[in-house]
Design a protein around this motif. Sequence first.
Motif, short mmCIF file in Angstrom:
data_model
loop_
_atom_site.label_atom_id
_atom_site.label_comp_id
_atom_site.label_asym_id
_atom_site.label_seq_id
_atom_site.Cartn_x
_atom_site.Cartn_y
_atom_site.Cartn_z
N THR A 71 -55.75 21.22 2.49
CA THR A 71 -54.60 20.64 1.78
C THR A 71 -54.82 19.14 1.70
O THR A 71 -54.86 18.45 2.71
CB THR A 71 -53.29 20.94 2.53
N LYS A 72 -54.99 18.63 0.48
CA LYS A 72 -55.35 17.22 0.27
C LYS A 72 -54.21 16.47 -0.42
O LYS A 72 -53.45 17.04 -1.21
CB LYS A 72 -56.61 17.11 -0.60
N PHE A 73 -54.14 15.17 -0.13
CA PHE A 73 -53.16 14.30 -0.76
C PHE A 73 -53.90 13.12 -1.40
O PHE A 73 -54.69 12.45 -0.74
CB PHE A 73 -52.17 13.75 0.28
N VAL A 74 -53.63 12.88 -2.67
CA VAL A 74 -54.21 11.73 -3.37
C VAL A 74 -53.11 11.07 -4.21
O VAL A 74 -52.03 11.64 -4.41
CB VAL A 74 -55.39 12.12 -4.29
N THR A 75 -53.40 9.88 -4.70
CA THR A 75 -52.49 9.17 -5.59
C THR A 75 -53.15 9.02 -6.95
O THR A 75 -54.36 8.79 -7.04
CB THR A 75 -52.13 7.78 -5.02
N LEU A 76 -52.38 9.18 -8.00
CA LEU A 76 -52.89 8.99 -9.36
C LEU A 76 -53.64 7.66 -9.44
O LEU A 76 -53.14 6.63 -8.98
CB LEU A 76 -51.70 8.97 -10.32
N PRO A 77 -54.88 7.64 -9.99
CA PRO A 77 -55.63 6.39 -10.10
C PRO A 77 -54.80 5.31 -10.80
O PRO A 77 -54.26 5.54 -11.89
CB PRO A 77 -56.85 6.79 -10.93
N TRP A 78 -54.70 4.15 -10.20
CA TRP A 78 -53.75 3.14 -10.65
C TRP A 78 -54.33 1.74 -10.52
O TRP A 78 -55.31 1.51 -9.84
CB TRP A 78 -52.47 3.23 -9.79
N ARG A 79 -53.66 0.80 -11.16
CA ARG A 79 -53.91 -0.63 -10.99
C ARG A 79 -52.60 -1.34 -11.33
O ARG A 79 -51.73 -0.78 -12.02
CB ARG A 79 -55.04 -1.13 -11.91
N TYR A 80 -52.45 -2.56 -10.84
CA TYR A 80 -51.26 -3.32 -11.17
C TYR A 80 -51.34 -3.86 -12.59
O TYR A 80 -52.40 -4.31 -13.05
CB TYR A 80 -51.05 -4.47 -10.19
N GLN A 81 -50.22 -3.82 -13.29
CA GLN A 81 -50.08 -4.46 -14.59
C GLN A 81 -48.79 -5.28 -14.52
O GLN A 81 -47.70 -4.79 -14.83
CB GLN A 81 -50.00 -3.42 -15.71
N GLY A 82 -48.92 -6.52 -14.07
CA GLY A 82 -47.75 -7.31 -13.79
C GLY A 82 -47.00 -6.70 -12.61
O GLY A 82 -47.57 -6.40 -11.58
N ALA A 83 -45.71 -6.49 -12.81
CA ALA A 83 -44.89 -5.89 -11.76
C ALA A 83 -44.93 -4.37 -11.81
O ALA A 83 -44.33 -3.71 -10.96
CB ALA A 83 -43.44 -6.37 -11.91
N ARG A 84 -45.61 -3.81 -12.77
CA ARG A 84 -45.67 -2.36 -12.95
C ARG A 84 -47.04 -1.82 -12.54
O ARG A 84 -47.94 -2.54 -12.16
CB ARG A 84 -45.36 -1.98 -14.40
N VAL A 85 -47.17 -0.51 -12.66
CA VAL A 85 -48.40 0.18 -12.30
C VAL A 85 -48.97 0.83 -13.56
O VAL A 85 -48.25 1.55 -14.26
CB VAL A 85 -48.14 1.25 -11.22
N ALA A 86 -50.22 0.54 -13.85
CA ALA A 86 -50.90 1.15 -14.99
C ALA A 86 -51.89 2.19 -14.50
O ALA A 86 -52.42 2.10 -13.39
CB ALA A 86 -51.62 0.08 -15.82
N ILE A 87 -52.13 3.19 -15.33
CA ILE A 87 -53.06 4.26 -15.00
C ILE A 87 -54.48 3.78 -15.27
O ILE A 87 -54.75 3.14 -16.29
CB ILE A 87 -52.75 5.51 -15.82
N VAL A 88 -55.40 4.09 -14.37
CA VAL A 88 -56.81 3.73 -14.56
C VAL A 88 -57.50 4.83 -15.35
O VAL A 88 -57.51 5.99 -14.95
CB VAL A 88 -57.51 3.51 -13.20
N HIS A 89 -58.06 4.44 -16.47
CA HIS A 89 -58.82 5.36 -17.31
C HIS A 89 -60.29 5.00 -17.22
O HIS A 89 -60.64 3.83 -17.12
CB HIS A 89 -58.35 5.27 -18.76
N PRO A 90 -61.21 5.97 -17.23
CA PRO A 90 -60.97 7.41 -17.40
C PRO A 90 -60.80 8.17 -16.08
O PRO A 90 -60.87 9.39 -16.07
CB PRO A 90 -62.22 7.87 -18.11
N ASP A 91 -60.61 7.46 -14.97
CA ASP A 91 -60.52 8.14 -13.68
C ASP A 91 -59.41 9.19 -13.64
O ASP A 91 -59.58 10.28 -13.10
CB ASP A 91 -60.31 7.12 -12.56
#
Length: 505
Positions: A322-342
């Motif tokens: 049973t594994k736990f991961v977080t959606l690939p992310w990076r900061y975009q200002g005060a928000r969180v943007a998705i890292v593509h193509p990860d």
Amino acid sequence: MAGSRKASSRRSGGGRTSESGRRPRGRRKTKAALAVTVSLLVLLTAGAGWIYIQLDGNIETFAADGVSDDRPPASANGSNVLVIGTDARTDGNSDLGGGDKNDIGRSDTAFLLHVYADQKHAVAVSIPRDTLVDIPACKLPDGTWTKPQTDTMFNAAYSVGQTAKGNPACTQNTVEKLTGLRVDHTVVVDFKGFAKMTEAVGGVQVCLPQDVYQKDLNPNRSTRGTQIFAKGPQTVSGQKALDYVRIRHGIGDGSDIGRIKRQQAFVASLMKKVKSDGMSPTSLLPLADAATQSLTVDPGLGSADKLISFALSMKNIDLHNTKFVTLPWRYQGARVAIVHPDAEALWAALKADRTLDGQNAGSPQRERAGSSAPSPGAAEPVSGKGVSVAVYNGTTITGLAARAAEALKQHGFTVTGTGTALVRTQTRTVIEYGPGEKDQAEKAAQVLTDAEATAAAAPGIKVILGTSYADPVAPKTVTRSAVPSDIAGGARSADDDPCSNLSYG
């Protein structure tokens, strides 16, 4: 909770206290977080018929007629369960702190749990609440549908309609659009039952990397206050458990991302506690009773026998798998943007039923049929068929546009032209896309090194190359089923040491 009693559903589709004594609104943000996955995963152990009568009366369902008709196809490669944490103030939840009883329902935590076809592996993917996503059309309480929204915070989907109990169908629509995976079931968890669950098991072991004080829970305090947690491992339950899972400012970089990691560790620790206590009626009934009192589910899980059948289908998944991961992310200002193509690679791996280490979890049906499934190393190339792009050189490096155009053509893209950009100081490659063209632009981003898709007002897809694209000797080859090593390497197993990997930053 986020729905009505099951008889009315028909269709598918610890308080933070300031020095003034008032509980601030920030309390709402994370107490639901651990109840989310906890309630669902606890049900993995609650597969006994003797609990049917008592549990059946606890379960609520939400009317799922707001689920979109435009959905990904059903898949035989495992199942996907969306688990949403709600801070609804209804049904006594406001007594645990937070907003007004008449406030709208919000969701600040969500996991997509993928259960593999072999029913021996599972991955829970956390989606940060501030992630910028596209929210598709969603149904309002008056029966009308909203217009799609772009670059909107993920947790806003649950609040569409501004009702006290929230909009789980809208969150489900958003997750399906984000991932391309069909959500087989949706489970909503309020935090009222969370304290009861932790008490039912006699407490859960957690770990703190440092001493924690009242001000760490409530940064609005003018003084540090008293110590509420000591550094190191300890057992918490009830209100103390709620305080632990909402800590943000006192640990790591104070981010919600770091808090997600600690919440994942808490869920893992609770799972270990349940398994170590055994599966006797004496130990399981209070826990299952508390869990189901905090659940609102889609009609497909709207009775004890359905929930028990679903739980039994996953009882052979052990802690290590049973594994736990977080959606690939990076900061975009005060928000969180998705890292593509990860991110696309992660979703593709789950769609192909591959574990994070790249192995094929395998379907029992396929194995009995002679293993016609692709080998573990097989991968699905990016296909740009039907996608037209224009390519511009945003640097002073000669021939860069031609190289990128050729790489795109090799993946089936139609290149409508190449040229030189007006500004030639671009560092990172940017792929601009018009309304409704995000998916096509993200395909192109998977082919080009260090590329980022960004919305523009004008229609059409325009690639503006940066100097980072000039670094490789050959065009980047991208596959959709290889999970990047930093995702796989950063995963938490449910049997990990509770003191390890507790915070980002």
